[in-house]
Design a protein around this motif. Sequence first.
Motif, PDB file in Angstrom:
ATOM      1  N   VAL A   1      44.734 -24.454  85.631  1.00 37.78           N
ATOM      2  CA  VAL A   1      44.240 -23.077  85.524  1.00 37.78           C
ATOM      3  C   VAL A   1      42.985 -23.181  84.461  1.00 37.78           C
ATOM      4  O   VAL A   1      42.433 -22.162  83.751  1.00 37.78           O
ATOM      5  N   GLY A   2      43.082 -24.441  83.853  1.00 40.23           N
ATOM      6  CA  GLY A   2      41.745 -24.562  82.891  1.00 40.23           C
ATOM      7  C   GLY A   2      42.423 -25.717  81.786  1.00 40.23           C
ATOM      8  O   GLY A   2      43.371 -26.458  82.107  1.00 40.23           O
ATOM      9  N   VAL A   3      41.400 -26.089  80.885  1.00 37.79           N
ATOM     10  CA  VAL A   3      41.928 -26.693  79.898  1.00 37.79           C
ATOM     11  C   VAL A   3      41.738 -26.382  78.579  1.00 37.79           C
ATOM     12  O   VAL A   3      41.346 -25.446  78.437  1.00 37.79           O
ATOM     13  N   PHE A   4      42.657 -26.802  77.542  1.00 36.89           N
ATOM     14  CA  PHE A   4      42.406 -26.696  76.055  1.00 36.89           C
ATOM     15  C   PHE A   4      42.190 -28.175  75.384  1.00 36.89           C
ATOM     16  O   PHE A   4      42.599 -29.169  75.719  1.00 36.89           O
ATOM     17  N   ARG A   5      41.451 -27.911  74.196  1.00 34.96           N
ATOM     18  CA  ARG A   5      41.380 -29.006  73.376  1.00 34.96           C
ATOM     19  C   ARG A   5      42.215 -28.872  72.022  1.00 34.96           C
ATOM     20  O   ARG A   5      42.420 -27.578  71.493  1.00 34.96           O
ATOM     21  N   TYR A   6      42.809 -29.993  71.431  1.00 32.41           N
ATOM     22  CA  TYR A   6      43.252 -29.853  70.139  1.00 32.41           C
ATOM     23  C   TYR A   6      43.365 -31.298  69.586  1.00 32.41           C
ATOM     24  O   TYR A   6      43.035 -32.250  70.176  1.00 32.41           O
ATOM     25  N   ALA A   7      43.583 -31.148  68.340  1.00 28.82           N
ATOM     26  CA  ALA A   7      43.508 -32.517  67.707  1.00 28.82           C
ATOM     27  C   ALA A   7      44.894 -32.975  67.088  1.00 28.82           C
ATOM     28  O   ALA A   7      45.731 -32.188  66.644  1.00 28.82           O
TER      29      ALA A   7
ATOM     30  N   GLN B   1      43.248 -38.198  63.291  1.00 28.02           N
ATOM     31  CA  GLN B   1      43.560 -37.329  64.261  1.00 28.02           C
ATOM     32  C   GLN B   1      42.774 -37.833  65.311  1.00 28.02           C
ATOM     33  O   GLN B   1      41.799 -38.540  65.423  1.00 28.02           O
ATOM     34  N   ARG B   2      43.500 -37.772  66.556  1.00 28.02           N
ATOM     35  CA  ARG B   2      42.853 -38.140  67.892  1.00 28.02           C
ATOM     36  C   ARG B   2      42.454 -36.551  68.791  1.00 28.02           C
ATOM     37  O   ARG B   2      43.225 -35.777  68.740  1.00 28.02           O
ATOM     38  N   GLN B   3      41.357 -36.734  69.126  1.00 34.69           N
ATOM     39  CA  GLN B   3      40.981 -35.409  70.050  1.00 34.69           C
ATOM     40  C   GLN B   3      41.450 -35.489  71.499  1.00 34.69           C
ATOM     41  O   GLN B   3      41.394 -36.286  72.161  1.00 34.69           O
ATOM     42  N   CYS B   4      42.228 -34.453  71.863  1.00 32.67           N
ATOM     43  CA  CYS B   4      42.915 -34.475  73.198  1.00 32.67           C
ATOM     44  C   CYS B   4      42.100 -33.346  74.100  1.00 32.67           C
ATOM     45  O   CYS B   4      41.939 -32.280  73.367  1.00 32.67           O
ATOM     46  N   VAL B   5      42.071 -33.361  75.277  1.00 35.18           N
ATOM     47  CA  VAL B   5      41.768 -32.550  76.258  1.00 35.18           C
ATOM     48  C   VAL B   5      42.953 -32.284  77.172  1.00 35.18           C
ATOM     49  O   VAL B   5      43.254 -33.388  77.778  1.00 35.18           O
ATOM     50  N   VAL B   6      43.442 -31.083  77.410  1.00 34.84           N
ATOM     51  CA  VAL B   6      44.667 -30.878  78.339  1.00 34.84           C
ATOM     52  C   VAL B   6      44.446 -30.050  79.548  1.00 34.84           C
ATOM     53  O   VAL B   6      44.049 -29.037  79.532  1.00 34.84           O
ATOM     54  N   SER B   7      44.667 -30.510  80.612  1.00 34.26           N
ATOM     55  CA  SER B   7      44.781 -29.654  81.811  1.00 34.26           C
ATOM     56  C   SER B   7      46.046 -28.971  82.123  1.00 34.26           C
ATOM     57  O   SER B   7      46.828 -29.833  81.966  1.00 34.26           O
ATOM     58  N   VAL B   8      46.058 -27.802  82.389  1.00 33.02           N
ATOM     59  CA  VAL B   8      47.209 -27.073  82.259  1.00 33.02           C
ATOM     60  C   VAL B   8      47.423 -26.509  83.909  1.00 33.02           C
ATOM     61  O   VAL B   8      46.747 -26.065  84.532  1.00 33.02           O
ATOM     62  N   TYR B   9      48.741 -26.814  84.131  1.00 30.38           N
ATOM     63  CA  TYR B   9      49.253 -26.284  85.662  1.00 30.38           C
ATOM     64  C   TYR B   9      50.344 -25.432  85.351  1.00 30.38           C
ATOM     65  O   TYR B   9      51.434 -25.671  84.919  1.00 30.38           O
TER      66      TYR B   9
END
Length: 150
Positions: free
Chosen positions: A78-84, A92-100
């Motif tokens: 349904v999209g992605v979100f980013r967080y540290a 901190q590592r930057q992450c991009v998360v695909s959401v199901y």
Amino acid sequence: MSGTNPKRTVRSETRQVAALPWRLEDGERRILMITSRETRRWVIPKGGRMVGKTDPEAAAQEALEEAGVKGEIDGHSVGVFRYAKGMKDGRQRQCVVSVYPLEVLIQLGAWPEAHQRERRWMTPAEAADAVHEADLADLIRDFAATPLAY
């Protein structure tokens, strides 16, 4: 390039997957939120991609391990979100998360991380307000506003 540090290493974002566990209660969607282990903030089950599993399968595995739920995982994000993500060394590592989306069919009384997390069913508005990432809040609101396909 003024203002940049040439010695600074630019790292790509770490890709992760997440499940958005949901169910219907009295005809209304509810979202299952869990607390993170370290900061106790409200989050959705997420983790790294897994060898031998599709991203939706990996998201469903995270939902089982972190939230103790099983169900029907949607094959489309349904999209992605980013967080540290805070690391143990303070970086901190930057992450991009695909959401199901995961329609919850079974909620276990005991699950692998039960002693490390709380879980709570929330209205979509409560869930969106509880998270710290603005783009995850938007994903939750958008998902809740999408008509159910029967």
